[in-house]
Write an enzyme that holds these catalytic residues in place. Structure first.
Site, mmCIF file in Angstrom:
data_model
loop_
_atom_site.group_PDB
_atom_site.id
_atom_site.type_symbol
_atom_site.label_atom_id
_atom_site.label_comp_id
_atom_site.label_asym_id
_atom_site.label_seq_id
_atom_site.Cartn_x
_atom_site.Cartn_y
_atom_site.Cartn_z
ATOM 1 N N ALA A 156 -70.902 47.153 21.264
ATOM 2 C CA ALA A 156 -70.570 45.770 20.893
ATOM 3 C C ALA A 156 -71.392 45.394 19.670
ATOM 4 C CB ALA A 156 -70.897 44.825 22.047
ATOM 5 N N LYS A 157 -70.716 44.905 18.635
ATOM 6 C CA LYS A 157 -71.456 44.399 17.475
ATOM 7 C C LYS A 157 -71.833 42.959 17.806
ATOM 8 C CE LYS A 157 -71.156 44.350 12.425
ATOM 9 N NZ LYS A 157 -72.470 44.912 12.146
#
Ligand code: PMP
Length: 308
Positions: A156-157
């Site tokens: 996940a960014k």
């Protein structure tokens, strides 16, 4: 940051100065947001956004990992990106979509707080400097470890993760280096503070696998495909710090950093090598539309002539 005319926020264009948030915003307190970094390049067919759909899909995937439901589909965000680009009128810029838990309750659980969706754009030159692109940068192996997969899902960014990157790059800069290299808790090479990392050795290219607590880098994927197409074997595998010291070449990739050579890692001088420069050239030809080998990755607004 150079201010432009407009910012897209929750379905409409607002003036740059009006795109403000309340200090009680959940994401400000807990880093509960997801974001993307995307580049739009000037090409002979007009401004082309590189792998826009893939970036927006990753934004949605990041949100899923935070159990956050972005109220706009990939297709809607794609249209919004082009609307913003057209409003700001620049042939070349950086795009920053972000979705985050907004103002409501301040318990750690985001509960029913509204989800704010924003897209900014502004001009952003070479992230690690024009000189860095040509002559390489120096990087220091950080004393800060990369966040493990059971701490925060690194695929996940997510905004909060970047405190880890900030600590690492600040430490490296204070010690006189341009960038940091983070290792996992097990001692494997993970990535840079905002880039994926590659090693060239004996005509082969090595890069940490996606299981190494790294972001699924879109430039990483691009460069792997370009390198394989040229004929280089690419191995996704565990790397340790001595692999960096003994490498023929080391380079980093990222939307912002593009393909940047590492001329030194810690006190080991590596110089800038031919494979890195070949891949950098092929990457820049691809994003700028000087080669049609990977034309499908350049995305234009519907009104612009479509690529073959
Ligand atoms: N790793 C990290 C930690 C990053 O922040 C980035 C920048 N998004 C990258 C790798 C490179 O990813 P991409 O090629 O998709 O820009």
């Amino acid at each position: 940051m150079q201010e432009l005319d407009k910012i897209w926020r929750n379905g409409e264009l607002v003036d740059w100065a009006d795109a403000t948030i309340h200090v009680g915003t959940h994401a400000l307190h807990y880093g509960s947001g997801v974001f993307e970094g995307i580049r739009c390049y000037e090409t002979s067919k007009g401004p082309a956004v590189f792998r826009l759909t893939d970036h927006l899909q990753r934004l949605h995937d990041s949100a899923r990992l935070l159990t956050m439901e972005i109220p706009y589909s990939v297709e809607e965000l794609r249209a919004a990106s082009f609307e913003l680009l057209s409003a700001n009128g620049l042939p070349e810029c950086y795009l920053r979509p972000i979705a985050f838990y907004g103002y409501g309750e301040l318990g750690v659980s985001a509960g029913s707080n509204p989800i704010e969706t924003v897209i900014m754009s502004w001009p952003w030159g070479a992230y690690l400097g024009e000189d860095g692109l040509r002559n390489g940068i120096s990087a220091k192996i950080s004393s800060w470890q990369r966040i493990g997969p059971n701490v925060i899902p690194h695929a996940a960014k997510a905004t909060g993760i970047y405190v880890n990157s900030m600590l690492a790059v600040n430490e490296a800069n204070r010690a006189g280096y341009d960038e940091a290299i983070l290792l996992t808790a097990d001692g494997y090479v993970a990535d840079g503070s905002g880039e994926s990392i590659f090693v060239v050795k004996g005509g082969r290219i090595f890069t940490p696998s996606l299981a190494t607590s790294i972001l699924h880098g879109i430039t990483r994927d691009t460069v792997i495909q370009i390198a394989q197409d040229i004929g280089y074997p690419v191995l996704e595998t565990n790397l340790i710090r001595s692999d960096l010291y003994l490498a023929d070449e080391v380079f980093m990739t990222g939307t912002a950093a593009e393909v940047t050579p590492l001329r030194a890692v810690d006190d080991v001088e590596l110089g800038v090598g031919p494979v890195t420069l070949e891949l950098q050239g092929a990457y820049l030809d691809t994003v700028r539309g000087r080669s049609d080998r990977w034309a499908q990755w350049r995305e234009y607004p519907a009104t612009a002539p479509a690529e073959a």
